[in-house]
Design a protein around this motif. Structure first.
Motif, PDB file in Angstrom:
ATOM      1  N   THR A 264       0.895  -1.405   0.012  1.00  0.00           N
ATOM      2  CA  THR A 264       0.050   0.003  -0.011  1.00  0.00           C
ATOM      3  C   THR A 264       0.865   1.270  -0.013  1.00  0.00           C
ATOM      4  O   THR A 264       1.988   1.212   0.709  1.00  0.00           O
ATOM      5  CB  THR A 264      -0.923  -0.020   1.214  1.00  0.00           C
ATOM      6  N   TRP A 265       0.131   2.341  -0.477  1.00  0.00           N
ATOM      7  CA  TRP A 265       0.845   3.586  -0.511  1.00  0.00           C
ATOM      8  C   TRP A 265       0.248   4.511   0.433  1.00  0.00           C
ATOM      9  O   TRP A 265      -0.722   4.745   0.504  1.00  0.00           O
ATOM     10  CB  TRP A 265       0.585   4.248  -2.041  1.00  0.00           C
ATOM     11  N   THR A 266       1.096   4.991   1.403  1.00  0.00           N
ATOM     12  CA  THR A 266       0.510   5.869   2.492  1.00  0.00           C
ATOM     13  C   THR A 266       1.385   7.391   2.316  1.00  0.00           C
ATOM     14  O   THR A 266       2.670   7.292   1.778  1.00  0.00           O
ATOM     15  CB  THR A 266       0.942   5.176   3.663  1.00  0.00           C
ATOM     16  N   PHE A 267       0.837   8.267   2.482  1.00  0.00           N
ATOM     17  CA  PHE A 267       1.331   9.530   2.821  1.00  0.00           C
ATOM     18  C   PHE A 267       2.403   9.850   3.778  1.00  0.00           C
ATOM     19  O   PHE A 267       1.454   9.949   4.871  1.00  0.00           O
ATOM     20  CB  PHE A 267       0.519  10.690   2.587  1.00  0.00           C
ATOM     21  N   ASP A 268       3.281  10.402   3.829  1.00  0.00           N
ATOM     22  CA  ASP A 268       4.271  10.843   4.960  1.00  0.00           C
ATOM     23  C   ASP A 268       4.280  12.287   4.962  1.00  0.00           C
ATOM     24  O   ASP A 268       4.975  12.924   4.182  1.00  0.00           O
ATOM     25  CB  ASP A 268       5.667  10.329   4.891  1.00  0.00           C
ATOM     26  N   PRO A 269       3.499  12.835   6.252  1.00  0.00           N
ATOM     27  CA  PRO A 269       3.692  14.302   6.615  1.00  0.00           C
ATOM     28  C   PRO A 269       4.754  14.879   6.556  1.00  0.00           C
ATOM     29  O   PRO A 269       5.220  16.204   6.373  1.00  0.00           O
ATOM     30  CB  PRO A 269       2.768  14.556   7.621  1.00  0.00           C
ATOM     31  N   SER A 270       5.921  14.260   7.054  1.00  0.00           N
ATOM     32  CA  SER A 270       7.184  14.868   7.180  1.00  0.00           C
ATOM     33  C   SER A 270       7.902  15.205   6.081  1.00  0.00           C
ATOM     34  O   SER A 270       8.806  16.113   6.050  1.00  0.00           O
ATOM     35  CB  SER A 270       8.054  13.966   8.355  1.00  0.00           C
ATOM     36  N   THR A 271       7.827  14.195   5.076  1.00  0.00           N
ATOM     37  CA  THR A 271       8.490  14.595   3.722  1.00  0.00           C
ATOM     38  C   THR A 271       7.699  15.072   2.858  1.00  0.00           C
ATOM     39  O   THR A 271       8.239  15.448   1.802  1.00  0.00           O
ATOM     40  CB  THR A 271       9.027  13.047   3.551  1.00  0.00           C
ATOM     41  N   CYS A 272       6.191  15.123   3.032  1.00  0.00           N
ATOM     42  CA  CYS A 272       5.326  15.500   2.290  1.00  0.00           C
ATOM     43  C   CYS A 272       5.275  14.545   0.825  1.00  0.00           C
ATOM     44  O   CYS A 272       5.296  14.972  -0.330  1.00  0.00           O
ATOM     45  CB  CYS A 272       5.415  16.979   1.853  1.00  0.00           C
ATOM     46  N   LYS A 273       5.654  13.370   0.999  1.00  0.00           N
ATOM     47  CA  LYS A 273       5.779  12.448   0.034  1.00  0.00           C
ATOM     48  C   LYS A 273       4.877  10.898   0.124  1.00  0.00           C
ATOM     49  O   LYS A 273       4.464  10.846   1.374  1.00  0.00           O
ATOM     50  CB  LYS A 273       7.097  11.886  -0.406  1.00  0.00           C
ATOM     51  N   ASN A 274       4.508  10.290  -0.779  1.00  0.00           N
ATOM     52  CA  ASN A 274       3.921   8.961  -0.709  1.00  0.00           C
ATOM     53  C   ASN A 274       5.093   7.843  -0.488  1.00  0.00           C
ATOM     54  O   ASN A 274       6.035   8.015  -1.118  1.00  0.00           O
ATOM     55  CB  ASN A 274       2.956   8.706  -1.810  1.00  0.00           C
ATOM     56  N   VAL A 275       4.942   7.058   0.665  1.00  0.00           N
ATOM     57  CA  VAL A 275       5.661   6.100   0.902  1.00  0.00           C
ATOM     58  C   VAL A 275       5.050   4.759   0.577  1.00  0.00           C
ATOM     59  O   VAL A 275       3.966   4.451   1.199  1.00  0.00           O
ATOM     60  CB  VAL A 275       6.286   6.134   2.196  1.00  0.00           C
ATOM     61  N   TYR A 276       5.655   3.908  -0.246  1.00  0.00           N
ATOM     62  CA  TYR A 276       5.241   2.518  -0.310  1.00  0.00           C
ATOM     63  C   TYR A 276       5.646   1.323   0.800  1.00  0.00           C
ATOM     64  O   TYR A 276       6.764   1.324   0.963  1.00  0.00           O
ATOM     65  CB  TYR A 276       5.719   1.870  -1.838  1.00  0.00           C
ATOM     66  N   CYS A 277       4.490   0.814   1.066  1.00  0.00           N
ATOM     67  CA  CYS A 277       4.798  -0.039   2.070  1.00  0.00           C
ATOM     68  C   CYS A 277       4.473  -1.596   1.813  1.00  0.00           C
ATOM     69  O   CYS A 277       3.310  -1.805   1.244  1.00  0.00           O
ATOM     70  CB  CYS A 277       3.899   0.083   3.460  1.00  0.00           C
ATOM     71  N   PRO A 278       5.332  -2.476   1.508  1.00  0.00           N
ATOM     72  CA  PRO A 278       5.424  -3.852   0.954  1.00  0.00           C
ATOM     73  C   PRO A 278       4.455  -4.673   1.768  1.00  0.00           C
ATOM     74  O   PRO A 278       4.414  -4.400   3.204  1.00  0.00           O
ATOM     75  CB  PRO A 278       6.730  -4.234   0.952  1.00  0.00           C
TER      76      PRO A 278
END
Length: 560
Positions: A264-278
């Motif tokens: 799943t893709w989740t948004f990381d507010p600290s980096t303001c980017k979407n992070v992929y979680c396997p």
């Protein structure tokens, strides 16, 4: 001229001196009587013996020690790399068919007839004859004659003659001869020979025989057994078959497989980017697809086959085989051998030997001898002898003898005899028996068959290598060494003879006059030489006219 005038005076003086010398010699100084031949002429040549020292070479064997070089064989160890073939046994798998026997046991009933013996005892009477002895005693009278000895004693007179010895002593004169030894002493000159050793080196040729090996190739016939293959055919039953290929579907294997869940893709507010979680990982079992497998199946069959067989027959074959023979053939050779010859050289010598002779001289003698004479005288005598005579006289006698006679009498008897009779009776019997049947069942088996593989294997070995090493060896040899030996040898020398005038002649023997030998110890010749002025005993300085030097030979050396 003065010398020539003085010659007669000197000759007179010389004759006077020589006459007085001769008289003095005969007066006891020197006497030549009974010492060989008489001196007839004063100028005649005389001989005398002197000892002469000579030097000769003698070869004596001496032993020397030296060294010589000899090649000696020495064996050294040397390591050599070699390769040998070694056989290695390996195995391979071979499939074969075996006919396996299967045994089955069956039961059956069999009926058979048996002959059974039945025994029966019976009795019967038997008549037989027996010989019985019957003994009887008898008597009889026997007349016999016995020789009885009768002894008688008689006497008779015997006349006989006896020889009686009568001894008488007598005397007689015996003449005998005795050999008396008479000894005489004589002397004689003995010539003997002495053998002197003379060594001489020589060489000789020696023929000797050497056995030389000669190799010769010969042939001989040998008989050996040869095995010959003979082909023939025979029919056998073979449990055969064939391999048939069949296809078979085999399901695939079940394999474990790692499977990951979707992430799943989740948004990381600290980096303001979407992070992929396997996603999470899990293990699943997956069936692989099926595979088609081809395999061979053995289908057995039983069939008859004609096969070619080989049997081996043994036969004897004569074969000519060459072989090598080494035999030693004598070969004559020649070699030269040096050798030393010791030769004995004879040398004549003489010596005076005194010897004694014994001569036996016969001498007649006589002596009185006593002897005894024995005479036999006859004498008549008589004696009375007693003797016994034996005469055998017959005498008749009688005796009674008992004797027994035996007579066999026949007697008849009866006895009962038991005997057995056997009768065979038929009887029916039944028995069960088992029998086995065999059926051959084909069975496939696998076996490991060994086979040989040859491999080269290196190895190391130690070899003895011959090597020639020169070695100094001491040895002893004998060598003849020359040696000078001095010895004295008797030499016969001629004294000089004077001529008519008293001068020395030109004789070859005159050379020894100056040594003090010759007649009158050489004083007369020396006086003559001094008067004549001779320089060497042969040449004259100024001879007188009457000396005869004018007619002398040129070899005389007279001065003019």
């Amino acid at each position: 001229m003065r010398k020539f005038l003085a010659m007669p005076v000197l000759a007179g003086l010389l004759s006077a001196v020589s006459g007085s010398a001769v008289q003095a010699a005969y007066c006891g100084a020197v006497s030549y009587e009974n010492c060989g031949p008489a001196v007839a002429d004063a100028c005649a040549p005389t001989t005398y013996t002197t000892m002469k020292t000579i030097t000769k070479t003698v070869y004596e064997p001496q032993t020397f020690t030296g060294t010589k070089t000899v090649n000696q064989i020495v064996y050294e160890d040397q390591v050599v790399n070699k390769t040998r073939l070694e056989k290695e046994t390996q195995y391979r798998e071979v499939s074969y068919t075996v006919s396996k026997p299967v045994y089955e046991t069956h039961k059956a009933t069999k009926t058979y007839t048996v002959q059974r013996p039945v025994y029966e005892t019976r009795t019967k009477q038997v008549t037989y004859n027996v010989s019985r002895p019957v003994y009887e005693t008898h008597q009889k009278t026997i007349n016999y004659t016995v020789m009885k000895p009768v002894y008688e004693t008689h006497e008779k007179v015997i006349n006989y003659t006896v020889q009686r010895p009568v001894t008488e002593t007598r005397t007689k004169t015996v003449n005998y001869t005795v050999n008396v030894p008479v000894h005489e002493t004589h002397s004689k000159v003995v010539n003997y020979t002495v053998m002197n050793k003379v060594l001489e080196n020589k060489e000789r040729t020696v023929n000797y025989t050497v056995m030389v090996p000669v190799t010769e190739t010969l042939s001989r016939t040998i008989t050996k057994k040869v095995t010959t293959p003979v082909n023939y055919t025979k029919t056998i039953k073979v449990a055969g078959g064939s391999w048939q290929t069949t296809s078979e579907e085999v399901p695939g294997p079940v394999v474990k497989k790692m499977v990951r869940e979707p992430g799943t893709w989740t948004f990381d507010p600290s980096t303001c980017k979407n992070v992929y979680c396997p996603g999470a990982c899990r293990v699943e079992c997956v069936q692989c697809p099926p595979t088609t497998v081809c395999k061979k199946v053995w289908v057995p069959t039983c069939e008859e086959k004609t096969i070619n067989c080989v049997r081996y027959e043994t036969s004897c074959v004569n074969e000519v085989v060459p072989y090598t023979v080494t035999k030693c053939v004598p070969e004559c050779r020649t070699k030269v051998i040096p050798y030393t010859v010791c030769k004995m050289v004879p040398e004549c010598r003489s010596k005076t030997v005194n010897y004694t002779t014994c001569k036996m001289v016969q001498e007649c003698r006589s002596k009185e001898v006593c002897y005894t004479v024995c005479t036999m005288v006859c004498e008549q005598k008589s004696k009375t002898c007693t003797y016994t005579t034996c005469k055998m006289v017959p005498e008749c006698k009688t005796k009674v003898c008992n004797y027994t006679t035996c007579k066999m009498v026949c007697e008849q008897r009866v006895k009962n005899v038991c005997y057995t009779v056997c009768n065979m009776v038929c009887e029916q019997k039944t028995k069960e028996y088992c029998y086995t049947t065999c059926k051959m069942v084909s069975e496939c088996k696998t076996k490991m068959v060994p086979y040989c593989v040859t491999k080269c294997v290196p190895y190391t070995c130690t070899v003895k290598v011959a090597k020639c090493v020169p070695t100094c060896v001491p040895y002893t040899y004998t060598k003849c060494v020359a040696k000078c030996v001095t010895e004295e040898v008797p030499v016969t020398t001629c004294a000089p003879a004077a001529d008519a005038c008293g001068a020395p002649s030109c004789d070859p023997c005159a050379a020894s006059a100056g040594n003090g030998g010759g007649l009158f110890n050489g004083r007369l010749l020396r006086a003559i030489k001094s008067l004549h002025g001779c320089k060497s005993g042969c040449g004259c300085a100024a001879p007188a006219p009457s000396c005869g030097c004018e007619e002398a030979a040129p070899s005389c050396g007279c001065a003019a």
